[in-house]
Write a protein that holds these residues in place. Structure first.
Motif, short mmCIF file in Angstrom:
data_model
loop_
_atom_site.label_atom_id
_atom_site.label_comp_id
_atom_site.label_asym_id
_atom_site.label_seq_id
_atom_site.Cartn_x
_atom_site.Cartn_y
_atom_site.Cartn_z
N THR A 1 63.16 40.84 61.11
CA THR A 1 62.86 41.22 59.73
C THR A 1 62.25 40.02 59.03
O THR A 1 62.78 38.91 59.11
N ILE A 2 61.14 40.25 58.34
CA ILE A 2 60.46 39.14 57.65
C ILE A 2 60.47 39.45 56.15
O ILE A 2 59.97 40.49 55.72
N PRO A 3 61.07 38.55 55.32
CA PRO A 3 60.99 38.77 53.87
C PRO A 3 59.52 38.86 53.45
O PRO A 3 58.69 38.10 53.96
N PHE A 4 59.21 39.78 52.55
CA PHE A 4 57.81 40.01 52.22
C PHE A 4 57.12 38.73 51.72
O PHE A 4 55.95 38.49 52.00
N LEU A 5 57.89 37.91 50.98
CA LEU A 5 57.29 36.68 50.45
C LEU A 5 56.86 35.72 51.55
O LEU A 5 56.04 34.84 51.33
N GLU A 6 57.46 35.86 52.74
CA GLU A 6 57.09 34.98 53.85
C GLU A 6 56.17 35.68 54.84
O GLU A 6 55.85 35.13 55.89
N PHE A 7 55.75 36.89 54.53
CA PHE A 7 54.94 37.65 55.48
C PHE A 7 53.49 37.13 55.51
O PHE A 7 52.95 36.83 56.57
N HIS A 8 52.88 37.00 54.34
CA HIS A 8 51.51 36.47 54.29
C HIS A 8 51.55 34.95 54.21
O HIS A 8 52.54 34.37 53.78
N ARG A 9 50.44 34.31 54.59
CA ARG A 9 50.40 32.84 54.66
C ARG A 9 49.38 32.28 53.68
O ARG A 9 48.43 32.97 53.30
N LEU A 10 49.56 31.01 53.34
CA LEU A 10 48.48 30.28 52.66
C LEU A 10 47.54 29.78 53.75
O LEU A 10 47.95 29.63 54.90
N PRO A 11 46.27 29.50 53.40
CA PRO A 11 45.30 29.23 54.48
C PRO A 11 45.53 27.91 55.21
O PRO A 11 45.30 27.84 56.42
N GLY A 12 45.95 26.85 54.48
CA GLY A 12 46.10 25.54 55.14
C GLY A 12 44.90 25.25 56.03
O GLY A 12 43.76 25.50 55.64
N ASN A 13 45.16 24.75 57.24
CA ASN A 13 44.03 24.55 58.16
C ASN A 13 44.02 25.60 59.27
O ASN A 13 43.44 25.40 60.34
N THR A 14 44.69 26.73 58.98
CA THR A 14 44.64 27.87 59.93
C THR A 14 44.22 29.13 59.17
O THR A 14 44.96 30.12 59.12
N ALA A 15 43.03 29.05 58.61
CA ALA A 15 42.54 30.15 57.78
C ALA A 15 42.45 31.47 58.53
O ALA A 15 42.48 32.54 57.92
N HIS A 16 42.31 31.41 59.86
CA HIS A 16 42.16 32.65 60.63
C HIS A 16 43.46 33.45 60.67
O HIS A 16 43.45 34.62 61.04
N LEU A 17 44.60 32.83 60.31
CA LEU A 17 45.87 33.54 60.33
C LEU A 17 46.19 34.04 58.92
O LEU A 17 46.39 33.25 58.01
N ASP A 18 46.25 35.35 58.75
CA ASP A 18 46.53 35.92 57.43
C ASP A 18 48.03 36.03 57.17
O ASP A 18 48.46 36.09 56.03
N ASN A 19 48.80 36.15 58.25
CA ASN A 19 50.23 36.47 58.07
C ASN A 19 51.03 35.91 59.24
O ASN A 19 50.46 35.31 60.16
N ASN A 20 52.33 36.13 59.19
CA ASN A 20 53.22 35.58 60.23
C ASN A 20 53.66 36.62 61.26
O ASN A 20 54.66 36.44 61.94
N LEU A 21 52.90 37.70 61.37
CA LEU A 21 53.14 38.69 62.43
C LEU A 21 52.56 38.12 63.73
O LEU A 21 51.43 37.64 63.73
#
Ligand SMILES: Cc1cc2nc3c(=O)[nH]c(=O)nc-3n(C[C@H](O)[C@H](O)[C@H](O)COP(=O)(O)OP(=O)(O)OC[C@H]3O[C@@H](n4cnc5c(N)ncnc54)[C@H](O)[C@@H]3O)c2cc1C
Ligand code: SF4
Length: 331
Positions: free
Chosen positions: A186-206
């Motif tokens: 289970t992923i809390p919604f607030l932690e589901f999407h990511r900030l871009p940092g230097n991995t812009a290709h990753l939108d989320n933590n799935l």
């Protein structure tokens, strides 16, 4: 469009198995985002796994006293569900502010949160874009960036997440239930999407081989005092320049609890719980709301064409809280 193979998953196990064995494979649910991206060659899956017929299309009660939204229930089924209408009107307002009736009839709850950015350069394969092609650069930072982010950006990407529904889910403290080869988590919604940092290709933590099965809402829905304010270039069929989801608990004009989430300003729904905490015990008046708006926008940075969003967001926050508190006459 490039050629690809297609299969319809009969159950969760086969869906996961096919995804694990097909690294460049993609799940397809409503297809309203994936197919668009395939048509312009941004997504080039070798294999498409249709998950539409998996049994995750119900809206039921959950153990927390809230509701469980099946990942494959459509946005329309969710928005017009009687329990959602009664208990989570904020979510209904956000869903109905998005897309069009036709799209909402097809688009699913899981797919909505996984839709990709509408950055023009992301869609244009002739331009540099770290999200599409890591390491190639970001055309938006020094380009036309009117719709882009002002919070949580990085040197590698200034894209915003386009979902309206996700902003309400962030405000409501939803959680995302996923299943992968290693089981459920289970992923809390607030932690589901990511900030871009230097991995812009990753939108989320799935993880790439995980599937969303449901989105869970907690018992508390802020049914009495809430709003979703969406500011956009056209009254319908347009993505948010800035949006604000608000849920309040009030005693008279005093704030007992506040939830504020912003859309259209960052790579993920933007929420700062410390700003919400600072409103507790305060009266709903212009000074307190302006202070909260300034605190939510602290650190905001414009990139030229989108500078206007900073002031727009501050004003939208004040207006949205007044609207949620049914005190718009204070403006
Ligand atoms: C013209 C237009 C206007 C729009 N306007 C708005 C708007 O104003 N506001 C707004 O919020 N949205 C808007 N949308 C976006 C729309 O809401 C999304 O396209 C839709 O919600 C995506 O859902 P889907 O089921 O069709 O996803 P799909 O296109 O099927 O999938 C999207 C992505 O999610 C993955 N995926 C889907 N389901 C799962 C799952 N259960 N588990 C794991 N991966 C999964 C897919 O592999 C794919 O990568 C608009 C779309 C269009 C075309
Ligand atoms: S803002 Fe992000 S998505 Fe847009 S061009 Fe830059 S890297 Fe690509």
């Amino acid at each position: 469009m490039n050629s690809f193979t297609y299969s319809r998953a009969e159950n969760l196990e086969t869906a996961l198995q096919e995804k694990t064995t097909s690294l460049e494979g993609r799940f397809i649910a409503g297809g309203t985002n994936l197919l668009d991206l395939m048509k312009v060659n941004v997504e080039q899956p070798s294999h498409v796994i249709d998950i539409r017929h998996l049994p995750f299309n119900q809206i039921t009660g959950n153990d927390a006293g809230g509701l469980r939204l099946g990942a494959l229930a459509t946005n329309a089924e969710t928005a017009y569900n009687e329990q959602i209408e009664n208990r989570y009107p904020l979510l209904v307002k956000a869903i109905l502010a998005g897309a069009s009736a036709q799209l909402r009839n097809r688009a699913t709850n899981g797919g909505n949160s996984l839709q990709r950015t509408r950055c023009y350069y992301f869609y244009d394969t002739a331009t540099a874009c770290n999200k599409r092609e890591p390491g190639s650069g970001c055309s938006a930072i020094n380009g036309f960036n009117r719709i882009h982010a002002i919070l949580g950006t990085s040197e590698s990407c200034i894209a915003v997440h386009p979902s309206d529904m996700a902003v309400a889910l962030a405000a409501l403290d939803a959680t995302v239930k996923v299943t992968g080869p290693n089981g459920e988590r289970t992923i809390p919604f607030l932690e589901f999407h990511r900030l871009p940092g230097n991995t812009a290709h990753l939108d989320n933590n799935l993880d790439p081989d995980e599937i969303i099965t449901s989105i869970d809402l907690p018992a508390k829905g802020f049914a009495e005092y809430n709003t979703y304010l969406k500011l956009r270039d056209r009254a319908s069929y347009a993505f948010a320049l800035v949006s604000v989801a608000v849920g309040l608990d009030l005693e008279g004009t005093i704030i007992k609890e506040a939830r504020l989430a912003l859309g259209g300003v960052a790579h993920k729904p933007w929420r700062l719980p410390e700003v919400e905490a600072s409103l507790v015990g305060k009266e709903v008046n212009l000074e307190n709301l302006k202070n909260a708006a300034n605190a939510l926008l602290a650190g905001a940075k414009g990139y030229g064409h989108n500078n206007f969003k900073i002031e727009l967001a501050k004003r939208a926050i004040v207006r949205a809280i007044l609207q949620a508190a049914k005190m718009e006459d204070l403006t």
